[in-house]
Design a protein around this motif. Structure first.
Motif, short mmCIF file in Angstrom:
data_model
loop_
_atom_site.label_atom_id
_atom_site.label_comp_id
_atom_site.label_asym_id
_atom_site.label_seq_id
_atom_site.Cartn_x
_atom_site.Cartn_y
_atom_site.Cartn_z
N PRO A 181 52.99 77.84 36.85
CA PRO A 181 53.36 77.01 38.00
C PRO A 181 54.86 77.18 38.28
CG PRO A 181 53.19 75.66 36.03
CD PRO A 181 52.83 77.06 35.62
N ILE A 182 55.21 78.31 38.87
CA ILE A 182 56.61 78.72 38.97
C ILE A 182 57.45 77.74 39.78
CG2 ILE A 182 58.14 80.51 39.87
CD1 ILE A 182 55.98 82.56 39.18
N VAL A 183 56.98 77.41 40.97
CA VAL A 183 57.79 76.58 41.87
C VAL A 183 58.05 75.21 41.25
CG1 VAL A 183 57.86 75.46 44.12
CG2 VAL A 183 56.98 77.80 43.92
N GLU A 184 57.01 74.59 40.69
CA GLU A 184 57.16 73.24 40.14
C GLU A 184 58.12 73.22 38.96
OE1 GLU A 184 54.42 74.76 40.88
OE2 GLU A 184 52.87 73.43 41.71
N VAL A 185 58.03 74.20 38.06
CA VAL A 185 58.91 74.23 36.90
C VAL A 185 60.35 74.50 37.34
CG1 VAL A 185 59.45 75.45 34.75
CG2 VAL A 185 57.07 74.92 35.33
N ALA A 186 60.52 75.40 38.30
CA ALA A 186 61.87 75.73 38.77
C ALA A 186 62.55 74.54 39.42
CB ALA A 186 61.80 76.90 39.75
N GLN A 187 61.78 73.62 39.98
CA GLN A 187 62.35 72.48 40.68
C GLN A 187 62.64 71.28 39.79
OE1 GLN A 187 59.51 71.79 43.84
NE2 GLN A 187 60.46 73.32 45.21
N LEU A 188 62.27 71.35 38.52
CA LEU A 188 62.51 70.23 37.62
C LEU A 188 64.02 70.04 37.42
CD1 LEU A 188 59.80 70.93 34.88
CD2 LEU A 188 59.74 69.16 36.64
N ASP A 189 64.49 68.82 37.56
CA ASP A 189 65.91 68.53 37.38
C ASP A 189 66.31 68.68 35.92
OD1 ASP A 189 66.36 68.02 40.08
OD2 ASP A 189 65.71 65.93 39.89
N THR A 190 65.60 67.97 35.05
CA THR A 190 65.77 68.14 33.61
C THR A 190 64.53 68.87 33.11
OG1 THR A 190 67.09 66.12 33.42
CG2 THR A 190 66.11 67.00 31.39
N ARG A 191 64.73 70.10 32.70
CA ARG A 191 63.58 70.97 32.39
C ARG A 191 63.34 70.99 30.88
NH1 ARG A 191 65.63 75.07 34.37
NH2 ARG A 191 64.99 74.58 36.49
N TRP A 192 62.14 70.58 30.45
CA TRP A 192 61.75 70.70 29.05
C TRP A 192 60.45 71.49 28.91
CZ3 TRP A 192 57.41 67.48 28.97
CH2 TRP A 192 57.39 66.46 29.91
N LEU A 193 60.12 72.19 29.98
CA LEU A 193 59.07 73.21 30.00
C LEU A 193 59.70 74.45 30.64
CD1 LEU A 193 56.18 71.01 31.38
CD2 LEU A 193 56.11 72.10 29.15
N PHE A 194 59.47 75.61 30.04
CA PHE A 194 60.09 76.83 30.53
C PHE A 194 59.02 77.85 30.88
CE2 PHE A 194 63.01 74.65 27.74
CZ PHE A 194 64.20 74.67 28.46
N LEU A 195 59.43 78.87 31.61
CA LEU A 195 58.52 79.93 32.02
C LEU A 195 58.72 81.16 31.15
CD1 LEU A 195 59.03 79.70 35.89
CD2 LEU A 195 57.10 78.76 34.59
N GLU A 196 57.66 81.91 30.94
CA GLU A 196 57.78 83.23 30.34
C GLU A 196 58.02 84.23 31.46
OE1 GLU A 196 55.31 84.99 26.85
OE2 GLU A 196 54.38 85.75 28.69
N GLY A 197 59.14 84.92 31.39
CA GLY A 197 59.49 85.85 32.45
C GLY A 197 58.74 87.17 32.36
N ARG A 198 58.77 87.92 33.46
CA ARG A 198 58.16 89.24 33.53
C ARG A 198 59.13 90.20 34.19
NH1 ARG A 198 52.56 86.51 35.74
NH2 ARG A 198 52.02 85.47 33.78
N LEU A 199 58.93 91.48 33.93
CA LEU A 199 59.87 92.48 34.43
C LEU A 199 60.02 92.43 35.95
CD1 LEU A 199 59.40 95.81 32.43
CD2 LEU A 199 61.39 94.30 32.50
#
Length: 283
Positions: free
Chosen positions: A150-168
């Protein structure tokens, strides 16, 4: 219910007593951990500091699938035992500043799964790594989302305690340490080597270029779908890959211990006439 809580308490106490004899393996990752005979426990008893688990949204619950087709609650299988142990160890599973990596592979309904995860993890926020004002703060457990992200939702978190696994192929905006601290590269999309014998120099060079590029962004790296062989692990180890994943936990554990602990050396002392040869353990 009481029996389950009692069993968890006993395990927590026994694990607390046993951790002095467990060698933490910071780079060891149990992939498809839900398929292990004893999910979660086998990994931490082996000293692994990371697991990757498939998670589904099923009605109003997060569940993990198993080979026999049954579903078990993610909360009781992973969250409750993990955070009970973290609490018992003053906020860390093994040693301070060794964060346990929990990679959640979202298999369906990413938006609903994110909502359920936020609900389930709320109780454990004091133990979760978080990002505030683009600064990462390490805690006992770091949660990274992969699969249907859920890229957009996680990126918009003000205080983020869930992260994304990136891709090339992610955008530069996504490949930031405070959003996607770990990048996963598909092995089979870029390499033909099957993990037996020596890796061809041409493929090793490609791999090294990828690693240098990711490291230049201040990110950690792992390869997904690698051959599950000691030769493959050896290449990943020598190249300093941050996390080495396997479903063969005892074999990877033994491999890593061999890399970490020096082999004892033995010297043969000089013999006088009539003496017998003795081996003395040297440092």
């Amino acid at each position: 219910m009481l029996k389950a809580l009692y069993s968890l308490l006993l395990y927590t106490l026994s694990f607390y007593a046993a951790t002095a004899q467990i060698l933490p393996l910071e780079r060891a990752l149990s992939i498809n951990d839900q398929e292990q005979l004893t999910p979660f426990y086998e990994a931490i008893n082996s000293g692994f500091l990371g697991v990757q688990v498939d998670v589904f949204s099923e009605e109003d619950e997060l569940v993990v699938s198993q080979n026999e087709g049954r579903s078990r609650k993610f909360k009781s299988l992973y969250l409750e035992p993990l955070f009970e142990l973290v609490k018992a160890h003053d906020g860390w599973l093994f040693n301070e500043n060794q964060s346990f990596l929990l990679i959640i592979n979202i298999k369906n309904q990413p938006h609903k799964t994110l909502h359920l995860l936020q609900r389930e993890l709320m109780l454990y926020r004091p133990y979760l790594s978080f990002c505030e004002k683009q600064e990462m703060r390490l805690k006992g457990v770091t949660v990274v989302l992969t699969g249907s992200r859920p890229i957009v939702e996680v990126a918009q978190l003000d205080t983020r305690w869930l992260f994304l696994e990136g891709r090339l192929d992610d955008s530069e905006e996504l490949l930031k340490p405070y959003l996607s601290p770990l990048v996963s590269i598909s092995w089979h999309e870029h390499f033909r080597w099957q993990g037996i014998g020596r890796i061809p120099q041409s493929e090793l060079s490609i791999m090294q270029e990828m690693v240098e590029k990711i490291r230049g962004k201040g990110l950690q790296i792992k390869f997904a779908g690698t051959p599950d062989t000691p030769d493959m692990w050896g290449v990943l180890w020598e190249e300093g890959i941050d996390f080495i994943g396997s479903s063969k936990l005892p074999l990877l554990k033994n491999f890593m211990i061999d890399q970490i602990l020096p082999m004892p050396t033995f010297t043969k002392p000089l013999r006088s006439r009539g003496s017998t040869t003795k081996l003395s353990k040297g440092g």
